[in-house]
Design an enzyme around this catalytic site. Sequence first.
Site, PDB file in Angstrom:
ATOM      1  N   CYS A 171       8.076  27.153   7.149  1.00 52.44           N
ATOM      2  CA  CYS A 171       8.886  28.148   6.223  1.00 52.44           C
ATOM      3  C   CYS A 171       7.622  29.304   6.052  1.00 52.44           C
ATOM      4  O   CYS A 171       6.770  28.974   5.609  1.00 52.44           O
ATOM      5  CB  CYS A 171       9.390  27.856   5.122  1.00 52.44           C
ATOM      6  SG  CYS A 171      10.443  26.624   5.182  1.00 52.44           S
ATOM      7  N   ARG A 184       4.385  29.955  13.061  1.00 51.30           N
ATOM      8  CA  ARG A 184       4.285  28.866  12.040  1.00 51.30           C
ATOM      9  C   ARG A 184       5.448  27.818  12.462  1.00 51.30           C
ATOM     10  O   ARG A 184       5.350  26.636  12.127  1.00 51.30           O
ATOM     11  CB  ARG A 184       4.580  29.326  10.827  1.00 51.30           C
ATOM     12  CG  ARG A 184       3.288  30.421  10.338  1.00 51.30           C
ATOM     13  CD  ARG A 184       3.627  30.686   8.916  1.00 51.30           C
ATOM     14  NE  ARG A 184       3.697  29.713   7.956  1.00 51.30           N
ATOM     15  CZ  ARG A 184       2.846  29.222   7.133  1.00 51.30           C
ATOM     16  NH1 ARG A 184       1.561  29.652   7.125  1.00 51.30           N
ATOM     17  NH2 ARG A 184       2.922  28.388   6.171  1.00 51.30           N
ATOM     18  N   TRP A 207      12.343  26.527   7.999  1.00 53.03           N
ATOM     19  CA  TRP A 207      12.143  25.341   8.790  1.00 53.03           C
ATOM     20  C   TRP A 207      13.029  24.237   8.105  1.00 53.03           C
ATOM     21  O   TRP A 207      12.423  23.943   7.175  1.00 53.03           O
ATOM     22  CB  TRP A 207      10.653  25.046   8.963  1.00 53.03           C
ATOM     23  CG  TRP A 207      10.291  23.934  10.027  1.00 53.03           C
ATOM     24  CD1 TRP A 207      10.505  24.046  11.316  1.00 53.03           C
ATOM     25  CD2 TRP A 207      10.065  22.628   9.879  1.00 53.03           C
ATOM     26  NE1 TRP A 207       9.972  22.804  11.957  1.00 53.03           N
ATOM     27  CE2 TRP A 207       9.812  22.023  11.029  1.00 53.03           C
ATOM     28  CE3 TRP A 207       9.839  21.874   8.484  1.00 53.03           C
ATOM     29  CZ2 TRP A 207       9.465  20.702  11.222  1.00 53.03           C
ATOM     30  CZ3 TRP A 207       9.579  20.613   8.937  1.00 53.03           C
ATOM     31  CH2 TRP A 207       9.110  19.926  10.120  1.00 53.03           C
ATOM     32  N   ASN A 216       9.515  28.291  -0.003  1.00 54.72           N
ATOM     33  CA  ASN A 216       8.936  27.333   0.782  1.00 54.72           C
ATOM     34  C   ASN A 216       8.694  25.789  -0.158  1.00 54.72           C
ATOM     35  O   ASN A 216       8.199  26.276  -1.350  1.00 54.72           O
ATOM     36  CB  ASN A 216       7.397  27.764   1.233  1.00 54.72           C
ATOM     37  CG  ASN A 216       7.662  28.893   2.355  1.00 54.72           C
ATOM     38  OD1 ASN A 216       8.910  29.107   2.751  1.00 54.72           O
ATOM     39  ND2 ASN A 216       6.556  29.608   2.677  1.00 54.72           N
ATOM     40  N   GLY A 217       8.771  24.705   0.436  1.00 52.42           N
ATOM     41  CA  GLY A 217       8.361  23.547  -0.396  1.00 52.42           C
ATOM     42  C   GLY A 217       9.977  22.662  -0.590  1.00 52.42           C
ATOM     43  O   GLY A 217      10.743  23.055   0.165  1.00 52.42           O
ATOM     44  N   GLU A 234      -5.974  13.055  22.164  1.00 49.59           N
ATOM     45  CA  GLU A 234      -5.599  14.627  21.887  1.00 49.59           C
ATOM     46  C   GLU A 234      -5.028  15.028  23.033  1.00 49.59           C
ATOM     47  O   GLU A 234      -4.187  16.029  23.174  1.00 49.59           O
ATOM     48  CB  GLU A 234      -7.224  15.148  21.630  1.00 49.59           C
ATOM     49  CG  GLU A 234      -6.859  16.797  21.593  1.00 49.59           C
ATOM     50  CD  GLU A 234      -5.927  17.464  20.562  1.00 49.59           C
ATOM     51  OE1 GLU A 234      -5.393  16.820  19.669  1.00 49.59           O
ATOM     52  OE2 GLU A 234      -5.814  18.540  20.726  1.00 49.59           O
ATOM     53  N   LYS A 274      -1.683  16.959  23.181  1.00 46.98           N
ATOM     54  CA  LYS A 274      -1.301  18.381  23.645  1.00 46.98           C
ATOM     55  C   LYS A 274      -0.176  18.270  24.683  1.00 46.98           C
ATOM     56  O   LYS A 274       0.691  19.317  24.686  1.00 46.98           O
ATOM     57  CB  LYS A 274      -2.689  18.806  24.251  1.00 46.98           C
ATOM     58  CG  LYS A 274      -2.772  20.273  24.249  1.00 46.98           C
ATOM     59  CD  LYS A 274      -3.451  20.669  22.830  1.00 46.98           C
ATOM     60  CE  LYS A 274      -2.882  20.100  21.776  1.00 46.98           C
ATOM     61  NZ  LYS A 274      -3.716  20.610  20.798  1.00 46.98           N
ATOM     62  N   GLU A 308       3.330  17.528  23.182  1.00 47.50           N
ATOM     63  CA  GLU A 308       3.685  18.588  22.007  1.00 47.50           C
ATOM     64  C   GLU A 308       4.188  19.842  22.694  1.00 47.50           C
ATOM     65  O   GLU A 308       5.054  20.546  22.359  1.00 47.50           O
ATOM     66  CB  GLU A 308       2.963  18.849  20.851  1.00 47.50           C
ATOM     67  CG  GLU A 308       1.489  19.488  21.089  1.00 47.50           C
ATOM     68  CD  GLU A 308       0.700  19.399  19.811  1.00 47.50           C
ATOM     69  OE1 GLU A 308       1.046  19.567  18.793  1.00 47.50           O
ATOM     70  OE2 GLU A 308      -0.451  19.524  20.020  1.00 47.50           O
ATOM     71  N   HIS A 363      -4.221  -5.205  28.900  1.00 45.23           N
ATOM     72  CA  HIS A 363      -3.629  -6.211  27.802  1.00 45.23           C
ATOM     73  C   HIS A 363      -2.054  -5.648  27.368  1.00 45.23           C
ATOM     74  O   HIS A 363      -1.722  -5.961  26.679  1.00 45.23           O
ATOM     75  CB  HIS A 363      -4.539  -6.164  26.650  1.00 45.23           C
ATOM     76  CG  HIS A 363      -5.930  -6.500  26.870  1.00 45.23           C
ATOM     77  ND1 HIS A 363      -6.069  -7.908  27.195  1.00 45.23           N
ATOM     78  CD2 HIS A 363      -7.004  -5.694  26.599  1.00 45.23           C
ATOM     79  CE1 HIS A 363      -7.420  -8.173  27.116  1.00 45.23           C
ATOM     80  NE2 HIS A 363      -8.099  -6.881  26.878  1.00 45.23           N
ATOM     81  N   LYS A 408       3.437  25.237  12.674  1.00 36.20           N
ATOM     82  CA  LYS A 408       2.111  25.220  12.667  1.00 36.20           C
ATOM     83  C   LYS A 408       1.340  24.554  11.391  1.00 36.20           C
ATOM     84  O   LYS A 408       0.453  23.792  11.603  1.00 36.20           O
ATOM     85  CB  LYS A 408       1.764  26.702  12.744  1.00 36.20           C
ATOM     86  CG  LYS A 408       0.272  26.869  12.776  1.00 36.20           C
ATOM     87  CD  LYS A 408      -0.498  26.638  14.168  1.00 36.20           C
ATOM     88  CE  LYS A 408      -1.849  26.876  14.084  1.00 36.20           C
ATOM     89  NZ  LYS A 408      -2.714  26.012  15.565  1.00 36.20           N
TER      90      LYS A 408
END
Length: 608
Positions: A2, A27, A74, A100-101, A483, A487, A490, A506, A603
């Site tokens: 948000c 974001r 969001w 926001n929150g 990583e 990447k 996502e 294994h 973000k």
Amino acid sequence: MCGIVAYIGPKDATAFLLEGLQRLEYRGYDSAGVAVTGKPGTLKVCKTKGRVADLAAAVPARFKGTTGIGHTRWATHGEPSDANAHPHLDNSERIAVVHNGIIENADALRDRLTAEGAVFRSETDTEVLAHLVAAHVGEGVELEDAVRAALGHVVGTYGIAVVDAAQPDRIVVARNGSPIVLGLGEKEMFVASDVAALVRYTRQVVHLEDGELATVRADGFTTFTEDARTVTRQPSTVDWEIASYDTAGYEHFLLKEIHEQPASVERTLSGRLDERFATAHLGGLNLDARELREIRRVKILGCGSAYYAGEMGAQLIEELARIPAHSEPASEFRYRNPVIEADTLYVAVSQSGETYDTLAAVQEIKRKGGRVLGVVNTVGSAIARECDGGIYLHAGPEISVASTKAFTSTVIAFALLALHFGRIHDLSPADGRRIVAGLKALPDQIREILAGEDKIAELAAEYAQSEGMMFIGRVRGFPVAREGAQKLKEISYVHAEAYPASELKHGPLALINPDLPTVALVPDDELLDKNLTTLGEIKARAGRVLAIAHRAPDAKLADHAILVPRSEPELDPLLLNIPLQLLAYHAAVALKRDVDKPRNLAKSVTVE
Ligand code: G6P
């Protein structure tokens, strides 16, 4: 996640609000809205599911006002929809709120307000704030007093901006766990949850502290606490370049940020290498050599890519300083009643400096008396302010949701910390010089890897067609694999799994088939032979292999190889990671994904 923007001044607020929201698009969000007022008694609202461009198209021509608030949402409470988009209003459509929150006691407040006559039009927790503020405004009541009184009933986290059609000469904002920044202009004032929305208009900003509110008028602001004590806040100057917020001719921010790495790495290193004593200068640690010598353990905390960068950091600290070091997701750490030790150094890693889980972990450590350093990109952010000291990355703003240049700079910051630590302990001057020289060579070596982009793009287009991908690496290579897999998944949505190369036999070897290729990190180090054996095991099961290596393995062991220049073995992971950024990027482009704003992601995750 948000975003909030607000404007008050002589101009039309709507233009700034729409442009500011567009600057916050990176974001991640799923709906957007604006509300403006100007003439007392008028409040215009427009909100929609979808992009800021959809909102701009929906805003009527006569939608004007000199005081306004805007939001990108969001979804957390209720699906993305026009009704759930912010701003939210009270019954009489006098009060408008963006938030926001998360309001934790929203259900109880909703029941109470409904009983008192409030009619709810959305499923959001935010709407209770609009009704709650409305319940406190009345003849002669200042908006700031009504907001303060309303927040007294609220449990949860918030950054809010509130306007009242009856008092259009002000915006009231408040912060508790979710950032609010005031931007100071010439007879106009701006508000945002992120400086990215403000830098085109002003460099003078004030970051609100948790528990603070502000009344913002065209000619200035006053800040005060929840119990109405006035606090004096001095503005600081934002030094990030406006150009960082444009794609500068690149097709995506992500590609631009990948290509910025030679320069951003130079900035992270700038002024910090000491050739005479073969060590690093880190002015912000706030720990002298004696205090550092007392540290017996290092615990690194971060989320997502910050956590993986922390894994590389832990490796560097163990190797160079021989101090046990470990990285853990901050999101897990904070919920498991962690043991906090006096001789452990805690390091919080965050590009944004806002990630709620990481901030909560820092607060938990500090509450228990631990010492926390921040490795943070955003100057003055919540995590940076909460820590006892730290290292700023100076990577410049990172706009694309997936982290690239901040990731690399984080690992560089850990290399500097490990070098500094190492030289206080037993790292020899010769080894110190070796690492200093290795760090200095990195920008040119990154340039060399980026020059090979065309070949990586071709391979990415081919591998992107597979049903999924395995990423493997051994010891130093394993965080690189993690990583790299992160990447790819996502931004391209291709399933990717990272495994230590040693663990393949294994379990996951059962998955190997021609449609599940393996990206293998194969540096020319002391584990090369072991890695080549693993490649042989994959090839024997008809698996395809793409090796990221210093030397191309035999054609019998790898179908393709991307070669990277050799650094010092401890620093090799930094360079091995760069081709994986390009691989993920070009796979996402080949699959026509929304590269900078991948679905469902944000973000900076400022909620739990
Ligand atoms: C989100 C982003 C990730 C990022 C993580 C940590 O999950 O999608 O890309 O790595 O947050 O962000 P931070 O700002 O704390 O580094």
